[in-house]
Design an enzyme around this catalytic site. Structure first.
Site, mmCIF file in Angstrom:
data_model
loop_
_atom_site.group_PDB
_atom_site.id
_atom_site.type_symbol
_atom_site.label_atom_id
_atom_site.label_comp_id
_atom_site.label_asym_id
_atom_site.label_seq_id
_atom_site.Cartn_x
_atom_site.Cartn_y
_atom_site.Cartn_z
ATOM 1 N N HIS A 1 -8.640 0.541 1.710
ATOM 2 C CA HIS A 1 -9.707 -0.242 2.347
ATOM 3 C C HIS A 1 -10.858 0.701 2.694
ATOM 4 O O HIS A 1 -10.629 1.867 3.037
ATOM 5 C CB HIS A 1 -9.216 -0.884 3.657
ATOM 6 C CG HIS A 1 -8.586 -2.231 3.483
ATOM 7 N ND1 HIS A 1 -7.538 -2.671 4.266
ATOM 8 C CD2 HIS A 1 -8.856 -3.256 2.631
ATOM 9 C CE1 HIS A 1 -7.196 -3.895 3.902
ATOM 10 N NE2 HIS A 1 -7.976 -4.280 2.908
ATOM 11 N N ALA B 1 2.470 1.150 8.309
ATOM 12 C CA ALA B 1 2.067 -0.028 7.521
ATOM 13 C C ALA B 1 0.682 0.178 6.909
ATOM 14 O O ALA B 1 0.115 -0.740 6.304
ATOM 15 C CB ALA B 1 2.071 -1.272 8.402
ATOM 16 N N ARG C 1 -8.517 -3.787 -3.014
ATOM 17 C CA ARG C 1 -8.313 -5.039 -2.281
ATOM 18 C C ARG C 1 -9.432 -6.056 -2.535
ATOM 19 O O ARG C 1 -9.172 -7.218 -2.763
ATOM 20 C CB ARG C 1 -8.193 -4.754 -0.782
ATOM 21 C CG ARG C 1 -6.952 -3.942 -0.436
ATOM 22 C CD ARG C 1 -5.691 -4.688 -0.826
ATOM 23 N NE ARG C 1 -4.478 -3.959 -0.502
ATOM 24 C CZ ARG C 1 -3.858 -4.010 0.680
ATOM 25 N NH1 ARG C 1 -4.359 -4.747 1.640
ATOM 26 N NH2 ARG C 1 -2.747 -3.318 0.884
ATOM 27 N N ASN D 1 -8.841 -7.251 9.015
ATOM 28 C CA ASN D 1 -8.818 -7.874 7.684
ATOM 29 C C ASN D 1 -8.913 -9.394 7.733
ATOM 30 O O ASN D 1 -8.805 -10.054 6.704
ATOM 31 C CB ASN D 1 -7.536 -7.477 6.933
ATOM 32 C CG ASN D 1 -7.322 -5.970 6.916
ATOM 33 O OD1 ASN D 1 -6.210 -5.490 7.109
ATOM 34 N ND2 ASN D 1 -8.402 -5.209 6.731
ATOM 35 N N CYS E 1 -8.216 -0.836 12.173
ATOM 36 C CA CYS E 1 -7.528 -1.935 11.486
ATOM 37 C C CYS E 1 -6.945 -2.928 12.495
ATOM 38 O O CYS E 1 -6.781 -4.106 12.199
ATOM 39 C CB CYS E 1 -6.381 -1.407 10.618
ATOM 40 S SG CYS E 1 -6.935 -0.488 9.181
ATOM 41 N N ASN F 1 0.867 -1.183 0.000
ATOM 42 C CA ASN F 1 0.000 0.000 0.000
ATOM 43 C C ASN F 1 0.905 1.235 0.000
ATOM 44 O O ASN F 1 2.116 1.122 0.215
ATOM 45 C CB ASN F 1 -0.985 -0.049 1.175
ATOM 46 C CG ASN F 1 -0.310 0.073 2.529
ATOM 47 O OD1 ASN F 1 0.514 0.966 2.745
ATOM 48 N ND2 ASN F 1 -0.642 -0.827 3.441
#
Lengths: 432, 262
Positions: free
Chosen positions: B160, B248, B131, B63, B254, B14
């Site tokens: 996302h 990240a 994604r 995720n 997340c 990403n």
């Protein structure tokens, strides 16, 4: 004089049917996809729209997307794929080997005369030699495809079966300059004849003058016996002599009467000069056939100096190939007539490469036979005094045929005036 | 949640990830510990997934998949670098009594990162392009028996949906319109009675990647403007900075996966 049918030569737009399924209405995904299609300069037609009855139900949409060319269509469909748009017919063509000579697999794909593609190894491959009522055979390495008449199928040939992986370009009416855009009514007896002859002459000039991709296109004449009976043979002979015909198809009747008129001055025993029918004149054509049979071929009769004028004489002199297809009621026939009809059709196929315009002149059987073999992209004019002939041709799939209902003798004469100049009439009077 | 024992940046999938800008392990552990205690203070119960060496993004449990009642729909990661997470996630949910339900087809789908329930009756708001695939949305709608609103994510910074859309209650959600096109914004307007649209800096600071527990919004960052709007809407704002995880590409939300989804 009337004009029938209206379709011009097909300018090719490519289209493909796609699907969109899911909750695409409330998510505005359908609107977005349609906007994307229009923004790309393409057009769409919604073929099916199945809207769910509750908001939990999926909607299903089938859309036909049309683009000016293959590359633009591919790029557009790739772009909308992220929105869940899937191509229909992305399946490979199904191939089945022929297991018996002259017999196609059950469920073979039966062709139209329109430009056709088959999907092989993920690519759309154009089918060579478009012809209606054939199968499609794919070569061994799977990169080329062409039409295959049933009787030519050989054991092991790989033939397309079913409808999957086959795409046909829809015929499109053209209204470009120089086309027959003015003939927009199915039948019109109101059109001035002079104008029509000029338009046909213009089409023939364009065909000869490298107007399509710098390549000249050949002109095919398909002739019935009435060409001779109506006195059009000298005009047609002039057109052949001046290079306006690249191939000629006819039957035993036309050839016999052309030679009879050239040698004896009669057609079926009736003097073309207008005199009274001669006694025992009905046998003239048989004596002519008999003599040509003695020579062994029409070309031999020309070489020997016996045949010295007429349409076929000019063909032999100019090296224009002609195919004479036989029928069950033929007298003789002439030695050049191919009595095996399948072999005659094959011989006709040999001469269709490069043909761009076809003139069907007062012929029913040979016009329909030729119409069966011609791709829809060949501009076709059907000249006949009988409108039913024109309609018959269109009804049998040759939708591109433009009908001109008129006397063929006058029509071909006028055409020769426009293309060959008035001198050809003087040459007829003088003789060779 | 998953402790960041093995969290690092060893690949770039990403726009935030750069191998040369590694997160500081002790700072990451500190931020994560602070987030856990903040959530527990709001009244949340936190369960833990054991970290696995060589699977650095396992910390981003959002995720892992999608939870609905006692069903768990595992993700199908688009990038091979993250596919090792799935067996670990599936084992945890199976061990905790969830029914594992595989999504039909083979299109990528990245769980609660790209699919969030909203409203009454519930609609699944789902993101696609970077994604998850829109075809997976369709399979998800069929599996859950719920209507799906598919939103195209048009800016890779919001790869996302949970970076751009944060449901607060049945009427309100924070929305980063920067991540959507005009069709997506219209869908949100039709669906969310009182959307709270984020300013550019708020969206870029991952304000939409917040965890909402009862009346508390635990946020990675919050501008005074946004704080006032949320307080006026009846929410208490608690900022839990997670700068090491932003390296990240992830924020507070997340790092969590809600298990109490009706």
């Amino acid at each position: 004089m009337a004009l029938v049918q209206t379709t011009g030569p097909s300018a090719r737009a490519v289209s493909e049917v796609v699907r969109l399924d899911g909750h695409v209405l409330d998510s505005l995904v359908l609107v977005k996809v349609l906007d994307t299609i229009v923004d790309a300069g393409a057009s769409y037609k919604i073929l099916e729209l199945d809207v769910g009855t509750t908001n939990r139900d999926e909607s299903h949409v089938r859309i036909e997307v049309s683009c000016p060319d293959e590359a633009a269509l591919g790029a557009l469909l790739e772009r909308v794929q992220v929105h869940g748009v899937n191509r229909e017919g992305q399946e490979e063509a199904h191939l089945v080997p022929v297991d018996q000579d002259g017999v196609l697999p059950d469920d073979f794909y039966s062709t139209t005369n329109l430009p056709t593609w088959v999907r092989l190894s993920g690519h759309w491959v154009e089918v060579g030699q478009p012809e209606m009522d054939c199968a499609v055979v794919v070569d061994l390495d799977g990169t080329t495809a062409r039409t295959l008449p049933m009787h030519r199928a050989r054991r092991g040939d790989r033939v397309v079966v079913g409808m999957h992986g086959v795409r046909v370009a829809p015929p499109r009416r053209s209204a470009g300059p120089g086309e027959f855009a003015f003939m927009t009514s199915e039948v019109s007896s109101e059109k001035p004849k002079g104008l029509t002859v000029e338009r046909v002459a213009a089409t023939l000039r364009r065909a000869r003058l490298h107007d399509v991709g710098g390549q000249s296109r050949g002109i095919l004449a398909v002739c019935g016996p009435a060409v001779v009976h109506t006195g059009a043979a000298p005009a047609l002979a002039a057109l052949v002599r001046e290079g306006w015909v690249q191939a000629l198809f006819a039957g035993n009747g036309f050839a016999t009467h052309d030679i009879e008129a050239a040698v004896l001055g009669t057609s079926l025993g009736v003097p073309l000069s207008g005199a009274e029918p001669s006694e025992h004149g009905h046998a003239n054509h048989l004596r002519v056939i008999n003599t040509v049979r003695r020579f062994g071929s029409i070309a031999n009769a020309v070489d020997a100096g016996w045949l010295r004028r007429g349409v076929l004489y000019e063909c032999v002199r100019a090296g224009v190939p002609f195919v004479l297809g036989g029928s069950v009621r033929d007298d003789g026939p002439l030695p050049d007539v191919i009595s095996d009809t399948a072999a005659a059709a094959d011989a006709m196929r040999e001469h269709l490469g490069g043909i761009g315009v076809a003139l069907m002149l007062a012929s029913t059987l040979h016009a329909i036979a030729t119409g069966n073999l011609l791709p829809a992209t060949v501009e076709t004019f059907c000249v006949d005094i009988n409108q039913a002939v024109v309609t018959k041709l269109a009804d049998r799939g040759s939708h591109q045929a433009l009908g001109i209902v008129t006397d063929v003798g006058l029509f071909v004469g006028d055409l020769a005036d426009l293309l060959c100049g008035p001198d050809w009439r003087a040459q007829v009077t003088r003789g060779p | 949640m998953c402790e960041p024992t093995f969290f690092t940046v060893t690949y770039e999938i990403n726009p935030y990830m750069h191998i040369e800008i590694r997160p500081d392990p002790s700072a990451a552990r500190q931020e994560w510990g602070h987030l856990v205690s903040t959530l527990q203070q709001t009244g949340a119960t936190v369960d833990f997934l054991a970290p696995v060496k060589g699977v650095p993004d396992l910390v981003f449990t959002a995720n892992a998949g999608l939870v609905q009642g006692r069903r768990f729909v595992p993700s199908r990661f688009r990038h091979p670098q993250r596919r090792a997470e799935t067996p670990v996630d599936v084992a945890w949910f199976r061990d905790h009594g969830f029914l594992i339900e595989q999504l039909a087809g083979d299109e990528p789908f990245e769980g609660a990162g790209d699919a969030l329930p909203f409203g009454r009756p519930t609609v699944i708001v789902a993101g696609y392009r970077y994604r998850s695939s829109i075809s997976a949305h369709r399979a998800l709608g069929t599996l859950l028996g719920l209507p799906v609103r598919s939103l195209e994510l048009v800016d890779e910074r919001y790869y996302h949906l949970d970076l751009a859309f944060c449901p607060l209650d049945d009427r309100r959600a924070m929305v980063a319109g920067q991540a959507l096109d005009r069709y997506g914004c219209r869908v949100i307007e039709a669906l969310v009675p009182e959307p709270i649209w984020l300013e550019d800096d708020e969206a870029a600071d991952f304000s939409a990647n917040s965890v909402v527990v009862g009346g508390v919004a635990v946020m990675p960052a919050c501008t005074p403007r946004l704080g006032k709007v949320l307080e006026k809407a009846g929410y208490e704002v608690v900022v839990a900075p997670v700068g090491e995880f932003v390296k990240a590409g992830g924020g507070c939300r997340c790092l969590t996966l809600a298990l109490d989804v009706p």
